[in-house]
Design an enzyme around this catalytic site. Structure first.
Site, PDB file in Angstrom:
ATOM      1  CG  ASP A  70      -4.893   6.470  -5.221  1.00  0.00           C
ATOM      2  OD1 ASP A  70      -4.962   5.233  -5.338  1.00  0.00           O
ATOM      3  OD2 ASP A  70      -4.228   7.037  -4.335  1.00  0.00           O
TER       4      ASP A  70
ATOM      5  CB  SER B 131      -2.759   3.121  -5.791  1.00  0.00           C
ATOM      6  OG  SER B 131      -2.648   3.927  -4.659  1.00  0.00           O
TER       7      SER B 131
ATOM      8  NE  ARG C 233      -6.276  -1.033  -3.646  1.00  0.00           N
ATOM      9  CZ  ARG C 233      -5.068  -0.478  -3.728  1.00  0.00           C
ATOM     10  NH1 ARG C 233      -4.929   0.794  -4.056  1.00  0.00           N
ATOM     11  NH2 ARG C 233      -3.992  -1.192  -3.504  1.00  0.00           N
TER      12      ARG C 233
ATOM     13  CG  HIS D 216       6.610   6.635  -4.294  1.00  0.00           C
ATOM     14  ND1 HIS D 216       5.728   7.378  -3.531  1.00  0.00           N
ATOM     15  CD2 HIS D 216       6.275   5.342  -4.103  1.00  0.00           C
ATOM     16  CE1 HIS D 216       4.894   6.551  -2.916  1.00  0.00           C
ATOM     17  NE2 HIS D 216       5.200   5.311  -3.249  1.00  0.00           N
TER      18      HIS D 216
ATOM     19  CE  LYS E 205      -1.076   7.759  -4.362  1.00  0.00           C
ATOM     20  NZ  LYS E 205      -1.375   6.954  -3.214  1.00  0.00           N
TER      21      LYS E 205
HETATM   22  N1  URA Z   1       0.612   3.150  -1.331  1.00  0.00           N
HETATM   23  C1  URA Z   1      -0.247   3.717  -2.213  1.00  0.00           C
HETATM   24  O1  URA Z   1      -0.164   4.916  -2.483  1.00  0.00           O
HETATM   25  N2  URA Z   1      -1.183   2.934  -2.783  1.00  0.00           N
HETATM   26  C2  URA Z   1      -1.309   1.627  -2.527  1.00  0.00           C
HETATM   27  O2  URA Z   1      -2.172   0.991  -3.087  1.00  0.00           O
HETATM   28  C3  URA Z   1      -0.429   1.049  -1.599  1.00  0.00           C
HETATM   29  C4  URA Z   1       0.531   1.827  -1.013  1.00  0.00           C
END
Ligand code: URA
Length: 425
Positions: free
Chosen positions: A160, A182, A167, A81, A186
């Site tokens: 999320d 967050s 947010r 990631h 995932k």
């Molecule tokens: N990318 C994400 O998946 N979540 C965040 O909070 C910020 C960037």
């Protein structure tokens, strides 16, 4: 659980018990706790933070809020990631590379938004490439060739998605435990046992300072430890775009060159570090020399072609991807050493040419892009070409050139950040 007490506890800086946190988050997802209470709690988290244990609990609660992929039957499952860079085509190189060395990468990838491009969009510049695989197709392909990449499923960590939207609307994105949980929710839900995180630092990155990036990397590695996953984080420099190509088709062309043992030195160096870290984390006894050999001897390029063909892509078109026909050159106005090239502005220029989305779902032009001619540390003279924009004409070109204004910092030598700043294991 009383939501007001949860908000009050966080306002006082107290640590939540797992069950209170779970009831609060799932109450929000289920529609029983209103937005305004969750928004108040998010703001309290921004100021008071969360402990390592709480952050790990929040992550697992969000990961368990929707579908979770079961990859247990596959060998050496791994994932990568990036926190979002400009010109970052590393996944396109890394995925077939690690598959050619015994790893299994069954990866969900995103589309671009704003100034950063998404891997799925880039791959769609290959005629015929299918970015949406059913779960059974995805798993079968991962088993057969070790690599499958699909668009993100709406059912992965839905908590999320809901929290992130809130947010975004309440200025509560910038919090290390909220960002870390967050991202990691995932990743936990997508099932790989090992993960390498590329945490970008610099002008074009989410994390502008090394200190912030280090805190985020540490939080994400700790979540992995609590969840029993092998997570490593590489802190990498984003004081300039990665490589020379920024866009979609142009980045695939550069990724292909790297897979064929060529490509820009920074792309190659970063891929080698990320791939070696994640292969080792997954239990394969390989060093950087072994990984470099798979680029040099054609194994990675061969796996790339099998992967693209498996997802419907026309391999015979790889050396003739459509690139926009017109060019405009942006030139240096002074002489000296290139100290930084603001990656965000280069990404924005490409977005203004039609290569980026303002909103989710917008159509984009995969053939426009930019070619960066200079790297930090190069000497430039006034009048030298710094960036060539690839476009289709029209007023967008002026807007794109305006985005580049002031993007290059030219001066005399100062201490430069290396490409790889650190590895957090
Ligand atoms: N990318 C994400 O998946 N979540 C965040 O909070 C910020 C960037």
């Amino acid at each position: 659980m009383n939501p007001v007490e949860v908000i009050l506890a966080k306002r006082r800086g107290e640590e939540h018990a797992h069950d209170d946190l779970e009831a609060f988050v799932l109450g929000f997802v289920g529609g029983e706790i209103p937005d305004y209470q969750v928004a108040a709690w998010l703001m309290a988290v921004c100021w008071r933070g969360m402990s390592e244990r709480e952050t790990a609990d929040l992550t697992r609660i969000m990961a368990a809020s929707g579908d979770q992929l079961d990859l247990a039957a596959l060998p050496h499952t791994l994932d990568k990631h990036s926190t979002g860079g400009v010109g970052d085509k590393t996944t396109i190189v890394l995925a077939p590379l690690v598959a050619s060395l015994g790893g299994t990468i069954a990866k969900m990838s995103g589309r671009g938004l704003g100034h950063t491009g998404g891997t799925i969009d880039k791959l769609e510049s290959i005629p015929g490439f299918r970015a949406t695989l059913s779960e059974s197709e995805f798993l079968r392909q991962a088993r057969d060739i070790g690599v499958a990449v699909t668009g993100q499923s709406g059912e992965l960590a839905p908590a999320d998605g809901l929290l992130y939207a809130l947010r975004d609307a309440t200025a509560t994105v910038a919090s290390v435990p909220l960002i870390a949980s967050s991202v990691m929710s995932k990743k936990l839900a997508s099932g790989a046992r090992s993960l390498v995180l590329d945490v970008k630092v610099g002008h074009g990155a989410f994390m502008k300072s090394e200190e912030e990036a280090r805190a985020l990397a540490g939080a994400m590695v700790a979540i992995g430890r609590h969840a029993g996953r092998n997570v490593r984080a590489v802190l990498s420099n984003m004081d300039e775009p990665l490589g020379n190509a920024v866009g979609h088709a142009v980045e695939v062309i550069e990724a292909l060159a790297t897979l064929r043992g060529d490509g820009p030195p920074d792309v190659r160096a970063l891929v080698l570090v990320l791939a070696t870290e994640v292969l080792q984390a997954s239990g394969l006894d390989l060093d950087e020399g072994d990984v470099a050999a798979a680029l040099a001897d054609g194994r990675a390029a061969e796996r790339f072609e099998r992967w693209i063909a498996a997802q419907g892509g026309d391999v015979s078109a790889l050396d003739a991807l459509e690139v926009a026909p017109n060019t405009s050159v942006w030139r240096a106005t002074s002489s000296g050493e290139l100290l930084a090239l603001d990656a965000e502005r280069v990404g924005l220029a490409v977005a203004r040419l039609g290569g980026g989305r303002r909103r989710k779902g917008d159509a984009i032009d995969l053939a426009v892009g930019a070619h960066v001619h200079v790297k930090v540390g190069d000497h430039v003279s006034a009048g030298d070409a710094l960036v060539t924009l690839l476009h289709r004409g029209g007023s967008a070109v002026e807007d794109a050139l305006l985005a580049l204004e002031g993007a290059a910092r030219i001066g005399s030598s100062e201490v430069r950040r290396p490409l790889v700043l650190d590895v957090v294991r």
